[in-house]
Design a protein around this motif. Structure first.
Motif, PDB file in Angstrom:
ATOM      1  N   THR A  90       0.834  -1.204   0.000  1.00 31.04           N
ATOM      2  CA  THR A  90       0.000   0.000   0.000  1.00 31.04           C
ATOM      3  C   THR A  90       0.866   1.250   0.000  1.00 31.04           C
ATOM      4  O   THR A  90       1.735   1.418   0.861  1.00 31.04           O
ATOM      5  CB  THR A  90      -0.925   0.000   1.233  1.00 31.04           C
ATOM      6  N   ALA A  91       0.641   2.102  -0.981  1.00 33.77           N
ATOM      7  CA  ALA A  91       1.456   3.307  -1.134  1.00 33.77           C
ATOM      8  C   ALA A  91       0.925   4.109  -2.312  1.00 33.77           C
ATOM      9  O   ALA A  91       0.096   3.626  -3.087  1.00 33.77           O
ATOM     10  CB  ALA A  91       2.924   2.942  -1.386  1.00 33.77           C
ATOM     11  N   VAL A  92       1.446   5.320  -2.431  1.00 35.01           N
ATOM     12  CA  VAL A  92       1.272   6.081  -3.668  1.00 35.01           C
ATOM     13  C   VAL A  92       2.444   5.716  -4.571  1.00 35.01           C
ATOM     14  O   VAL A  92       3.599   5.780  -4.135  1.00 35.01           O
ATOM     15  CB  VAL A  92       1.246   7.594  -3.415  1.00 35.01           C
ATOM     16  N   TYR A  93       2.138   5.317  -5.778  1.00 30.04           N
ATOM     17  CA  TYR A  93       3.152   4.901  -6.738  1.00 30.04           C
ATOM     18  C   TYR A  93       3.398   6.025  -7.740  1.00 30.04           C
ATOM     19  O   TYR A  93       2.449   6.577  -8.307  1.00 30.04           O
ATOM     20  CB  TYR A  93       2.720   3.625  -7.453  1.00 30.04           C
ATOM     21  N   TYR A  94       4.680   6.320  -7.931  1.00 35.08           N
ATOM     22  CA  TYR A  94       5.078   7.401  -8.827  1.00 35.08           C
ATOM     23  C   TYR A  94       5.972   6.853  -9.937  1.00 35.08           C
ATOM     24  O   TYR A  94       6.798   5.974  -9.691  1.00 35.08           O
ATOM     25  CB  TYR A  94       5.888   8.452  -8.071  1.00 35.08           C
ATOM     26  N   CYS A  95       5.831   7.415 -11.123  1.00 32.76           N
ATOM     27  CA  CYS A  95       6.821   7.112 -12.140  1.00 32.76           C
ATOM     28  C   CYS A  95       7.732   8.327 -12.318  1.00 32.76           C
ATOM     29  O   CYS A  95       7.349   9.464 -12.047  1.00 32.76           O
ATOM     30  CB  CYS A  95       6.195   6.691 -13.462  1.00 32.76           C
ATOM     31  N   ASN A  96       8.921   8.022 -12.746  1.00 36.62           N
ATOM     32  CA  ASN A  96       9.974   9.024 -12.927  1.00 36.62           C
ATOM     33  C   ASN A  96      10.716   8.660 -14.198  1.00 36.62           C
ATOM     34  O   ASN A  96      10.935   7.474 -14.472  1.00 36.62           O
ATOM     35  CB  ASN A  96      10.902   8.993 -11.704  1.00 36.62           C
ATOM     36  N   ALA A  97      11.091   9.652 -14.975  1.00 35.11           N
ATOM     37  CA  ALA A  97      11.803   9.370 -16.220  1.00 35.11           C
ATOM     38  C   ALA A  97      12.839  10.445 -16.495  1.00 35.11           C
ATOM     39  O   ALA A  97      12.649  11.620 -16.136  1.00 35.11           O
ATOM     40  CB  ALA A  97      10.822   9.284 -17.383  1.00 35.11           C
ATOM     41  N   ASP A  98      13.924  10.032 -17.118  1.00 38.16           N
ATOM     42  CA  ASP A  98      14.950  10.966 -17.585  1.00 38.16           C
ATOM     43  C   ASP A  98      14.649  11.266 -19.044  1.00 38.16           C
ATOM     44  O   ASP A  98      14.799  10.389 -19.902  1.00 38.16           O
ATOM     45  CB  ASP A  98      16.343  10.348 -17.440  1.00 38.16           C
ATOM     46  N   ILE A  99      14.238  12.495 -19.306  1.00 33.26           N
ATOM     47  CA  ILE A  99      13.725  12.860 -20.625  1.00 33.26           C
ATOM     48  C   ILE A  99      14.498  14.029 -21.209  1.00 33.26           C
ATOM     49  O   ILE A  99      14.785  15.012 -20.513  1.00 33.26           O
ATOM     50  CB  ILE A  99      12.219  13.215 -20.535  1.00 33.26           C
ATOM     51  N   TRP A 100      14.813  13.884 -22.485  1.00 35.55           N
ATOM     52  CA  TRP A 100      15.419  14.982 -23.243  1.00 35.55           C
ATOM     53  C   TRP A 100      14.286  15.630 -24.011  1.00 35.55           C
ATOM     54  O   TRP A 100      13.775  15.056 -24.978  1.00 35.55           O
ATOM     55  CB  TRP A 100      16.494  14.444 -24.175  1.00 35.55           C
ATOM     56  N   GLU A 101      13.921  16.818 -23.573  1.00 35.41           N
ATOM     57  CA  GLU A 101      12.849  17.541 -24.243  1.00 35.41           C
ATOM     58  C   GLU A 101      13.395  18.231 -25.486  1.00 35.41           C
ATOM     59  O   GLU A 101      14.543  18.709 -25.491  1.00 35.41           O
ATOM     60  CB  GLU A 101      12.237  18.569 -23.295  1.00 35.41           C
ATOM     61  N   VAL A 102      12.600  18.292 -26.521  1.00 35.92           N
ATOM     62  CA  VAL A 102      13.005  18.984 -27.744  1.00 35.92           C
ATOM     63  C   VAL A 102      13.380  20.420 -27.394  1.00 35.92           C
ATOM     64  O   VAL A 102      12.640  21.129 -26.705  1.00 35.92           O
ATOM     65  CB  VAL A 102      11.867  18.964 -28.782  1.00 35.92           C
ATOM     66  N   GLY A 103      14.562  20.849 -27.861  1.00 34.33           N
ATOM     67  CA  GLY A 103      15.026  22.191 -27.574  1.00 34.33           C
ATOM     68  C   GLY A 103      15.895  22.286 -26.342  1.00 34.33           C
ATOM     69  O   GLY A 103      16.506  23.319 -26.078  1.00 34.33           O
ATOM     70  N   SER A 104      15.945  21.194 -25.559  1.00 32.09           N
ATOM     71  CA  SER A 104      16.790  21.186 -24.363  1.00 32.09           C
ATOM     72  C   SER A 104      18.221  20.789 -24.738  1.00 32.09           C
ATOM     73  O   SER A 104      18.511  20.432 -25.883  1.00 32.09           O
ATOM     74  CB  SER A 104      16.225  20.200 -23.345  1.00 32.09           C
ATOM     75  N   THR A 105      19.110  20.848 -23.738  1.00 29.25           N
ATOM     76  CA  THR A 105      20.504  20.483 -23.979  1.00 29.25           C
ATOM     77  C   THR A 105      20.937  19.271 -23.173  1.00 29.25           C
ATOM     78  O   THR A 105      22.106  18.881 -23.210  1.00 29.25           O
ATOM     79  CB  THR A 105      21.428  21.663 -23.652  1.00 29.25           C
ATOM     80  N   ARG A 106      20.019  18.708 -22.431  1.00 28.64           N
ATOM     81  CA  ARG A 106      20.383  17.569 -21.590  1.00 28.64           C
ATOM     82  C   ARG A 106      19.125  16.837 -21.147  1.00 28.64           C
ATOM     83  O   ARG A 106      18.011  17.328 -21.308  1.00 28.64           O
ATOM     84  CB  ARG A 106      21.147  18.044 -20.355  1.00 28.64           C
ATOM     85  N   PHE A 107      19.345  15.640 -20.565  1.00 25.61           N
ATOM     86  CA  PHE A 107      18.246  14.902 -19.950  1.00 25.61           C
ATOM     87  C   PHE A 107      17.879  15.556 -18.613  1.00 25.61           C
ATOM     88  O   PHE A 107      18.748  16.026 -17.874  1.00 25.61           O
ATOM     89  CB  PHE A 107      18.649  13.443 -19.686  1.00 25.61           C
ATOM     90  N   GLN A 108      16.599  15.568 -18.319  1.00 27.02           N
ATOM     91  CA  GLN A 108      16.111  16.071 -17.040  1.00 27.02           C
ATOM     92  C   GLN A 108      15.134  15.066 -16.452  1.00 27.02           C
ATOM     93  O   GLN A 108      14.483  14.324 -17.186  1.00 27.02           O
ATOM     94  CB  GLN A 108      15.411  17.419 -17.216  1.00 27.02           C
ATOM     95  N   GLY A 109      15.033  15.065 -15.149  1.00 19.33           N
ATOM     96  CA  GLY A 109      14.124  14.147 -14.482  1.00 19.33           C
ATOM     97  C   GLY A 109      12.734  14.737 -14.360  1.00 19.33           C
ATOM     98  O   GLY A 109      12.563  15.900 -14.019  1.00 19.33           O
ATOM     99  N   TYR A 110      11.732  13.909 -14.649  1.00 14.08           N
ATOM    100  CA  TYR A 110      10.334  14.320 -14.538  1.00 14.08           C
ATOM    101  C   TYR A 110       9.594  13.306 -13.668  1.00 14.08           C
ATOM    102  O   TYR A 110       9.928  12.109 -13.666  1.00 14.08           O
ATOM    103  CB  TYR A 110       9.667  14.390 -15.917  1.00 14.08           C
ATOM    104  N   TRP A 111       8.579  13.795 -12.976  1.00 17.25           N
ATOM    105  CA  TRP A 111       7.772  12.959 -12.091  1.00 17.25           C
ATOM    106  C   TRP A 111       6.297  13.034 -12.473  1.00 17.25           C
ATOM    107  O   TRP A 111       5.820  14.094 -12.880  1.00 17.25           O
ATOM    108  CB  TRP A 111       7.913  13.422 -10.642  1.00 17.25           C
ATOM    109  N   GLY A 112       5.616  11.926 -12.270  1.00 18.64           N
ATOM    110  CA  GLY A 112       4.173  11.931 -12.388  1.00 18.64           C
ATOM    111  C   GLY A 112       3.545  12.374 -11.075  1.00 18.64           C
ATOM    112  O   GLY A 112       4.236  12.592 -10.075  1.00 18.64           O
TER     113      GLY A 112
END
Length: 121
Positions: A90-112
């Motif tokens: 039992t918990a709140v489940y989160y996803c996280n991803a390292d994403i390179w957004e168009v126009g960015s210069t690096r991967f960044q972490g994003y959370w749901g």
């Protein structure tokens, strides 16, 4: 703007199964890794599963053999199939991803925003 949206959380009896989904949307150039975390009340957030770009998946000891993470790269979506659920899951489940957004210069972490999983005994 990149967004992660989880779904699939629910109330389930012990021994049951659930499948969580997490979809990434927005101007995405590349995703290098995905992770599933969970946070139970009054506890720290913990890593449940991680998937690298080489399709290597690692699991926390507490969920090995019961949880299976998978991904659909074409849809920028990942899944977490949870079997033999226990009240301790039992918990709140989160996803996280390292994403390179168009126009960015690096991967960044994003959370749901998280999805609640409650397992009754």
């Amino acid at each position: 703007q990149v967004q992660l949206v989880e779904s699939g959380g629910a109330l389930v009896q012990a021994g049951g199964s659930l499948r969580l989904s997490c979809a990434a949307s927005g101007r995405i150039f590349s995703i290098s890794a995905w992770r599933w975390y969970r946070q139970a009340p009054a506890k720290q957030r913990e890593l449940v599963a991680s998937m690298t770009g080489a399709s290597i998946t690692n699991y926390a000891d507490a969920v090995k053999g019961r949880f299976t993470a998978s991904r659909d790269n074409a849809k920028n979506t990942v899944f977490l199939l949870m079997n033999s659920l226990k009240p301790d899951d039992t918990a709140v489940y989160y996803c996280n991803a390292d994403i390179w957004e168009v126009g960015s210069t690096r991967f960044q972490g994003y959370w749901g925003q998280g999805t609640q999983v409650t397992v009754s005994s």
